[in-house]
Design a protein around this motif. Structure first.
Motif, PDB file in Angstrom:
ATOM      1  N   GLN A  75       0.826  -1.204   0.074  1.00  0.00           N
ATOM      2  CA  GLN A  75       0.045   0.156   0.039  1.00  0.00           C
ATOM      3  C   GLN A  75       0.919   1.344  -0.039  1.00  0.00           C
ATOM      4  N   MET A  76       1.903   1.275   0.934  1.00  0.00           N
ATOM      5  CA  MET A  76       2.851   2.302   0.611  1.00  0.00           C
ATOM      6  C   MET A  76       3.629   2.691  -0.694  1.00  0.00           C
ATOM      7  N   LEU A  77       4.091   1.539  -0.944  1.00  0.00           N
ATOM      8  CA  LEU A  77       4.883   1.440  -2.427  1.00  0.00           C
ATOM      9  C   LEU A  77       3.628   2.177  -3.635  1.00  0.00           C
ATOM     10  N   SER A  78       2.548   1.657  -3.431  1.00  0.00           N
ATOM     11  CA  SER A  78       1.285   2.227  -4.459  1.00  0.00           C
ATOM     12  C   SER A  78       1.018   3.779  -4.063  1.00  0.00           C
ATOM     13  N   PHE A  79       1.015   4.045  -2.822  1.00  0.00           N
ATOM     14  CA  PHE A  79       0.764   5.336  -2.674  1.00  0.00           C
ATOM     15  C   PHE A  79       1.894   6.301  -2.945  1.00  0.00           C
ATOM     16  N   LEU A  80       3.191   6.026  -2.735  1.00  0.00           N
ATOM     17  CA  LEU A  80       4.161   6.934  -2.866  1.00  0.00           C
ATOM     18  C   LEU A  80       4.301   6.959  -4.430  1.00  0.00           C
ATOM     19  N   ASN A  81       4.247   5.900  -5.073  1.00  0.00           N
ATOM     20  CA  ASN A  81       4.381   6.181  -6.696  1.00  0.00           C
ATOM     21  C   ASN A  81       3.316   6.761  -7.363  1.00  0.00           C
TER      22      ASN A  81
END
Length: 245
Positions: A75-81
């Motif tokens: 979820q963090m990877l998706s949000f940041l990118n």
């Protein structure tokens, strides 16, 4: 409290370097911290493996931060990118032990510098390579690289005026790989001083052009005088490729 490790890729052209300044919108660190605050609702300060200069790029910069968020790594990877500008990409997120520190735990780094060696400039590589029109003697450049390898005092290859800390560093490997007109020069070492890669590269180029003898490397190590080394080549052709832990 969770300790999160980020591996980061970025095109440094629009930014004033890694380190957050007063205007955080113009630094890599500032952009990422702003997006992390948007993601977690927390004021977060990230720690990078080290600074990169204005205009320098990265394929593998590393940073870590502490957070109480319960978001998954995916979820963090998706949000940041999704919310970071498209010239900054998080390529990997890892959960680390509490004591992991992106700067203090570094064992070594790999940098590369691109040279476009042709009388005719390049359109496609113009933002990521330094154009050298005159022919370069690769044998002399390789000989210079060999003299730089090992443990030395690199103060003469640095923009540091004075340093209370040791300026002795160890370089394990320097190589030059040719792809047609494009030369990729790779530097692997335990650590690097301010502008050290760019000054070593400038010196190697001037040796390749015949402006300096190969033996100047030994003289710079002996006399520790910055003015004896080559120019500080531009930052736009420099990449931080990998950080070793």
């Amino acid at each position: 409290m969770r300790n999160i490790k980020l591996t980061i890729e970025y095109d440094g052209r629009r930014y004033l370097g890694w380190q957050r300044l007063g205007d955080s919108e113009k630094t890599i660190q500032g952009k990422i911290e702003s997006t992390l605050k948007q993601m977690t609702g927390e004021v977060i300060e990230i720690t990078g493996s080290g600074r990169t200069d204005a205009g320098t790029h990265a394929r593998g910069q590393v940073a870590n931060f502490k957070t109480t968020t319960d978001m998954t790594r995916e979820q963090m990877l998706s949000f940041l990118n999704r919310y970071l500008p498209n010239d900054i990409v998080i390529t990997k997120i890892e959960e680390m032990p509490e004591r992991f520190h992106a700067r203090y735990n570094v064992k070594g780094k790999k940098y590369s510098y691109n040279i476009w060696n042709s009388e005719v400039p390049t359109a496609l590589h113009r933002h990521t390579s330094f154009h050298v029109k005159q022919p370069l003697d690769l044998d002399k450049m390789q000989a210079a690289c060999e003299r730089l390898i090992g443990e030395h005092d690199f103060i003469g290859f640095s923009s540091l005026k004075k340093s209370k800390k040791s300026t002795i560093r160890t370089l394990q490997e320097i190589s030059i790989v040719q792809h047609g007109n494009l030369l990729e020069c790779q530097f692997i070492g335990e650590g690097f001083l301010y502008n050290m890669v760019r000054i070593m590269m400038g010196t190697i180029i001037e040796i390749g052009l015949g402006k300096l003898p190969v033996e100047v490397i030994d003289e710079i190590f002996e006399k520790k005088i910055r003015q004896q080394a080559g120019e500080t080549v531009p930052a736009h052709a420099l990449f931080l490729d990998e950080v070793y832990y």
